[in-house]
Design an enzyme around this catalytic site. Structure first.
Site, PDB file in Angstrom:
ATOM      1  N   ALA A   1     -29.605  13.297 -23.068  1.00 55.75           N
ATOM      2  CA  ALA A   1     -29.907  11.876 -23.158  1.00 55.75           C
ATOM      3  C   ALA A   1     -28.894  11.031 -22.398  1.00 55.75           C
ATOM      4  O   ALA A   1     -29.222   9.986 -21.843  1.00 55.75           O
ATOM      5  CB  ALA A   1     -29.953  11.453 -24.629  1.00 55.75           C
ATOM      6  N   CYS A   2     -27.644  11.508 -22.344  1.00 54.62           N
ATOM      7  CA  CYS A   2     -26.613  10.728 -21.664  1.00 54.62           C
ATOM      8  C   CYS A   2     -26.784  10.760 -20.143  1.00 54.62           C
ATOM      9  O   CYS A   2     -26.060  10.083 -19.421  1.00 54.62           O
ATOM     10  CB  CYS A   2     -25.217  11.230 -22.044  1.00 54.62           C
ATOM     11  SG  CYS A   2     -25.001  12.996 -21.853  1.00 54.62           S
ATOM     12  N   HIS A   3     -27.740  11.572 -19.645  1.00 53.69           N
ATOM     13  CA  HIS A   3     -28.011  11.604 -18.207  1.00 53.69           C
ATOM     14  C   HIS A   3     -29.321  10.908 -17.867  1.00 53.69           C
ATOM     15  O   HIS A   3     -29.834  11.045 -16.763  1.00 53.69           O
ATOM     16  CB  HIS A   3     -28.085  13.051 -17.706  1.00 53.69           C
ATOM     17  CG  HIS A   3     -26.783  13.779 -17.811  1.00 53.69           C
ATOM     18  ND1 HIS A   3     -26.713  15.141 -17.986  1.00 53.69           N
ATOM     19  CD2 HIS A   3     -25.511  13.327 -17.790  1.00 53.69           C
ATOM     20  CE1 HIS A   3     -25.439  15.504 -18.052  1.00 53.69           C
ATOM     21  NE2 HIS A   3     -24.700  14.426 -17.950  1.00 53.69           N
TER      22      HIS A   3
END
Length: 440
Positions: free
Chosen positions: A382-384
């Site tokens: 999700a952080c990408h």
């Protein structure tokens, strides 16, 4: 476990429903959530623990009056619960804002420990103890950014040398021999995640620790500290820090139905194992992590940890059977067009993680997901999500061809995912693929 297509009473004493996923903000009631590796909703019992702490334990935990004493008691109980979940003692748990802070704290500690050890060695006549030059950190090339970017920054600033050991393109694991081969006289930390968030591959952390501990027995060398980020493993598989043999273990609440708060397990913080604070203030958390404690969130973390300890085998078996059913249905519908990016010979995989590509020139993961009517999932971490439409570097590192990686979908099921959900998702994917291929 019986098929609970109505979603009620999935595990003994557990009233989580399959609709819990569908009722939080910005979701239509017919959406189906399969992104549990990104985050999980709060269990009803966790919400209740948070609410009670907000109402009854609003006092400062460092104060003596009733509301403060209640807050302190809740924090103490939560510390016990979190410690029990990871096989540690209450004094081994330091609460943090989340996994990112915990990981930063470990890498910061390793560099500071090396610096202090070097200085102490220089003061002893002629004995260097092997710790000359810059500290050296070993990690893998598939770590979460909260390890990877910290290590890269330390290297860029000239504060540490870093070796990113590549995972095997056959097993998608970091191999023990490769880690051992990377050890130098100035190695001060090895940090390898317990399970990968995209492939679900479980890393050989215990075996690495066993090999390093024999190295650490040599009197001439600096102790190599051992860390694992257990964010993706907790609540899915059994995690016991003492059995693993780690000095540090990162705990992330929102991956196991707790709020967005974390903790760091440290084997005897400040005594057996060094821990150097990054923040300075009022002395809370024994000065390792000062700041007035966030009692309600700590209460939620403690309750979620208690649920994991009580129900893990039920959670694990339900997720495993649901994932296997998902993979069977995908294989049946897409036959030779399907490629599983979470199947590796000789590697154990998390019970909930299915990384899959549907092959075709117009079936990139982001395009498929944006056209699905019901499925809520992701193409990777999700952080990408703001990294554009590039294939996942994690999958590429694991040997997945670029055109296959570009089509990847990470489907991560949860405690409340039912076989009815799976059927609906597979049908949604079938319709979406047909639509995209007809458009082409």
């Amino acid at each position: 476990m019986a098929d609970k297509s109505d979603g009620i009473g999935l595990v003994k004493g557990h009233t989580f429903t399959d609709h819990t996923f569908h009722h939080y903000s910005e979701m239509n009631v017919d959406r189906i959530y399969m992104d549990c590796n990104a985050t999980t909703p709060l269990e009803p019992e966790v919400i209740q623990a948070i609410s009670e702490a907000l109402q009854d334990a609003w006092g400062n935990p460092s104060s003596n009056y009733i509301a403060g004493a209640k807050a302190k008691a809740i924090i103490n109980q939560s510390r016990e619960n979190v410690a029990r979940m990871v096989g540690g003692k209450a004094e081994d748990i330091v609460f943090t804002s989340g996994g990112t802070e915990a990981n930063n704290l470990v890498l910061h500690t390793a560099v500071e420990h090396f610096r202090k050890s070097s200085r102490a060695a220089e003061q002893r006549e002629g004995h260097q103890n092997g710790c000359t030059g810059r500290p050296h950190i070993i990690t893998s090339n598939v770590e979460h950014d909260s390890v990877k970017l910290v290590a890269e920054r330390l290297q860029m600033d000239g504060k540490a040398d870093v070796t990113f050991v590549p995972v095997s393109k056959v097993t998608a694991r970091v191999e023990v021999d490769d880690v051992i081969a990377a050890v130098r006289p100035n190695t001060c930390l090895i940090s390898v995640m317990l399970a990968n968030n995209e492939t679900g591959v479980i890393m050989p952390v215990r075996e690495i620790c066993q090999r390093i501990k024999s190295l650490n027995k040599r009197p001439e060398r600096l102790r190599i500290l051992l860390h694992t980020d257990a964010a993706q493993a907790l609540g899915k598989i059994r995690v016991d820090a003492s059995e693993l043999g780690v000095d540090y273990l990162t705990i992330v609440g929102h991956k196991f139905y707790a709020p967005r708060i974390g903790a760091l397990y440290v084997n005897g913080p400040g005594t057996t194992t060094p821990l150097h604070p990054m923040l300075f203030g009022g002395g809370q958390e024994r000065n390792f992590r000062p700041g007035t404690e966030n009692t309600p969130m700590i209460a939620g973390l403690g309750k979620a940890a208690e649920l994991v300890t009580s129900n893990l085998s039920d959670y694990e078996s339900h997720m495993q059977s649901t994932k296997l059913y998902l993979e069977e249905r995908l294989q049946a519908i897409f036959t030779d067009k399907i490629r599983f990016n979470s199947h590796y010979p000789g590697s154990d995989i998390l019970p909930n993680t299915c990384n899959v590509s549907i092959l075709g020139p117009t079936l990139q993961g982001w395009r498929v997901l944006s056209n699905c009517r019901r499925l809520l999932a992701s193409v990777g971490a999700a952080c990408h999500s703001d990294s554009g439409n590039r294939p996942s570097h994690i999958l590429l590192s694991c040997g997945v061809p670029s055109e296959v990686a570009a089509n990847a979908l990470r489907l991560s099921v949860g405690r409340g995912t039912t076989k009815a959900d799976v059927d609906a998702v597979v049908e949604d994917l079938r319709e979406t693929v047909q639509l995209l291929e007809e458009m082409n």
